[in-house]
Design a protein around this motif. Structure first.
Motif, short mmCIF file in Angstrom:
data_model
loop_
_atom_site.label_atom_id
_atom_site.label_comp_id
_atom_site.label_asym_id
_atom_site.label_seq_id
_atom_site.Cartn_x
_atom_site.Cartn_y
_atom_site.Cartn_z
N TYR A 1 -30.43 12.17 -31.10
CA TYR A 1 -30.15 11.42 -29.88
C TYR A 1 -30.05 12.37 -28.69
O TYR A 1 -30.58 12.09 -27.60
N GLY A 2 -29.38 13.51 -28.90
CA GLY A 2 -29.29 14.51 -27.84
C GLY A 2 -30.65 15.07 -27.47
O GLY A 2 -30.96 15.28 -26.29
N HIS A 3 -31.49 15.31 -28.49
CA HIS A 3 -32.85 15.81 -28.23
C HIS A 3 -33.65 14.78 -27.44
O HIS A 3 -34.39 15.13 -26.51
N ALA A 4 -33.49 13.49 -27.79
CA ALA A 4 -34.23 12.45 -27.08
C ALA A 4 -33.82 12.40 -25.61
O ALA A 4 -34.66 12.23 -24.72
N ARG A 5 -32.54 12.59 -25.35
CA ARG A 5 -32.08 12.56 -23.96
C ARG A 5 -32.60 13.77 -23.19
O ARG A 5 -32.98 13.66 -22.02
N GLN A 6 -32.59 14.94 -23.85
CA GLN A 6 -33.06 16.14 -23.18
C GLN A 6 -34.54 16.06 -22.81
O GLN A 6 -34.97 16.64 -21.81
N THR A 7 -35.33 15.37 -23.63
CA THR A 7 -36.77 15.30 -23.40
C THR A 7 -37.21 14.02 -22.71
O THR A 7 -38.40 13.81 -22.50
N SER A 8 -36.25 13.16 -22.35
CA SER A 8 -36.60 11.88 -21.73
C SER A 8 -36.92 12.07 -20.25
O SER A 8 -36.38 12.94 -19.57
N LYS A 9 -37.80 11.19 -19.75
CA LYS A 9 -38.11 11.19 -18.33
C LYS A 9 -37.02 10.48 -17.52
O LYS A 9 -36.96 10.62 -16.30
N SER A 10 -36.16 9.72 -18.21
CA SER A 10 -35.07 9.00 -17.53
C SER A 10 -33.77 9.20 -18.28
O SER A 10 -33.20 8.25 -18.86
#
Length: 506
Positions: A281-290
């Protein structure tokens, strides 16, 4: 290898084996919806029923039951904000906000599809890695596991949004909670206040149930409205399910990366599914455009949580099968099943009984696909529940919270912990403090202490120079820098643009 894979599928497709597997799936489906019971508890209860079964039949029953609890645990997380499993808590963060916006169908479509894809990924990793993973796992010692726990905490601090200081404070509080109990090194009581219940520390399940489920139920109770609040025409219709499925395929690379994190963390003994899900989940947030949308209904955050949740099951089976080291509580119970069914982990399951091992791969895939299919069939009545008024739903949800917390250790003190965690969750929601860093610090605090003590006693201070530790240290520093930059960019996007000065006429 190919012959073993084919033979494993043939054995799973036998009518008697399929019937036993469907029974296990049904039990796991029901257990996954009930908060707190968990796959490990269910396996322990049902383990005696495998006496006299053939090995493949026994695994069809046990694995079919276990792997679907992760999938169905996401249902209550998305619809009611009550995690069905401790490893389903991350699905609450964005799944429940989507439901409150009237997009529950989209959220369920996304989380179920990503769960199915994650399960397939984990099973494939199990099949490919089972004969190759031994040297990798044996290369990891206490120093490497300590570095991994610090990496997990680093990832989760970045989930605090634009205020990283709040994330750091919540991590610190969580680490203090993790220290409650008897010191494993010197046997001294820490923060027990004379209570025998606290000697073993505070159980994770009532904290998860209260921090996420209890807080949301209290919010619903105060609002006196239904969970789903449509934000526009048509948002609450069933066709949103198809949109959620398409969202998963649009984020296919995130699914693979999250499933990879789940499988990798799952195969490291002791860390568990909660750690894997929050790291993904943290990785997804770090790599998200938003990234600023995370916690408010970000579909990519929900997809990452769903994909990781099932992939870690396949990963945790690898050390269990290869050399008898359970990846978590559920696989520890499965080891007992190995003995009951006359199997010995290690060389036997990698050579002479490889067909039985490969049947486990097929069981994991088929069970998850069946569970997802059943869940999709029941989306319509489940969606109707979210439109019931709060006073109608509250008694049933409170009952789920009490059952989920009490069954952790069959102690009323766990219910009190759940109530305290619910109060903390409401405070966090009211004043915008992150809950995730606190939870993961509680999960990782005990592991970090154990691994640090082991590393220091075995290697002194020289463990910090081990190559894998140094490599993980570089990743930790890069994660901190990247998280700070990402949060600054997100904050700058939220700032209003300065208005241009008015022209003065001459």
């Amino acid at each position: 290898m190919l012959e073993a894979i084919s033979n494993g599928l043939t054995e799973v497709l036998q009518p008697a084996t399929l019937a036993i597997m469907l029974l296990g799936i049904l039990i796991g489906f029901l257990v996954g919806i009930l908060p707190g019971l968990g796959g490990a508890v269910t396996l322990a209860i049902m383990l005696p029923f495998t006496f006299g079964m053939e090995p493949v039949q026994g695994f069809a029953f046990l694995l079919g039951m276990w792997v679907v609890t992760s999938t169905t645990g996401d249902l209550t997380s998305v619809l009611f904000g009550v995690p069905g499993e401790a490893t389903s808590a991350a699905a609450v963060m964005d799944g429940y906000p989507l439901t409150k916006k009237g997009q529950g169908g989209r959220a369920l479509g996304a989380v179920l599809t990503s769960s199915a894809m994650g399960a397939i990924f984990g099973a494939v990793v199990l099949a490919l890695s089972i004969t190759l993973i031994r040297p990798v796992v044996l290369a990891l010692g206490a120093p490497e596991f300590f570095a991994l726990t610090i990496l997990g905490l680093t990832f989760v601090i970045t989930l605090a949004g634009k205020n990283l200081i709040k994330g750091f404070i919540m991590v610190s509080i969580g680490l203090l909670v993790a220290l409650v109990g008897v010191d494993p090194q010197v046997g001294v009581e820490r923060f027990t206040f004379g209570q025998l219940y606290l000697w073993d520390g505070i159980n994770l399940i009532p904290i998860v149930v209260g921090l996420f489920g209890g807080a949301e139920v209290l919010q619903l109770m105060l609002s006196k409205s239904s969970i789903a609040q449509p934000s526009g025409p048509g948002q609450n219709k069933l066709h949103g399910t198809g949109q959620g499925v398409l969202d998963v395929f649009r984020h296919w690379s995130l699914v693979l990366r999250s499933a990879g994190i789940g499988a990798l963390i799952g195969m490291l003994p002791g860390l568990g599914g909660s750690v894997a899900q929050w790291m993904a989940y943290g990785h997804a947030r770090q790599t998200s455009k938003s990234p600023e949308q995370f916690g408010k209904g970000a579909i990519d955050g929900l997809i990452a949580a769903g994909a990781t949740n099932n992939a870690k099951d396949g990963g945790s089976l690898i050390p269990t099968i290869a050399f008898g080291i359970p990846g978590g509580a559920a696989t520890a119970v499965l080891l007992g099943g190995f003995m009951i069914l006359g199997l010995t982990p290690g060389k036997e399951m990698l050579t002479t009984r490889l067909d039985v091992t490969m049947s486990m791969v097929w069981i994991a895939i088929i069970s998850n696909l069946v569970a997802v299919g059943i869940a999709l069939l029941f989306i319509r009545p489940l969606m109707k529940l979210t439109r019931l008024q709060g006073p109608v739903l509250i008694p049933a949800l409170v009952l789920l919270l009490v059952i989920g917390s009490y069954t952790a250790t069959n102690s009323f003190a766990d219910v009190l912990v759940m109530i305290a965690a619910s109060a903390l969750g409401v405070v966090c929601l009211r004043w915008d403090w992150p809950r995730v860093p606190f939870l993961l610090a509680v999960v990782l605090g005990g592991f970090a202490e154990t691994y640090l003590n082991l590393a220091t006693s075995m290697f002194g201070t020289s463990w910090v120079t081990r190559p894998i530790v140094l490599g993980l240290g570089v990743i930790i520093l890069a994660s901190i820098v990247y998280g700070i930059r990402t949060n600054r960019r997100a904050a700058s996007r939220l700032e209003p643009e300065p208005s241009s000065p008015a022209r003065t006429s001459k």
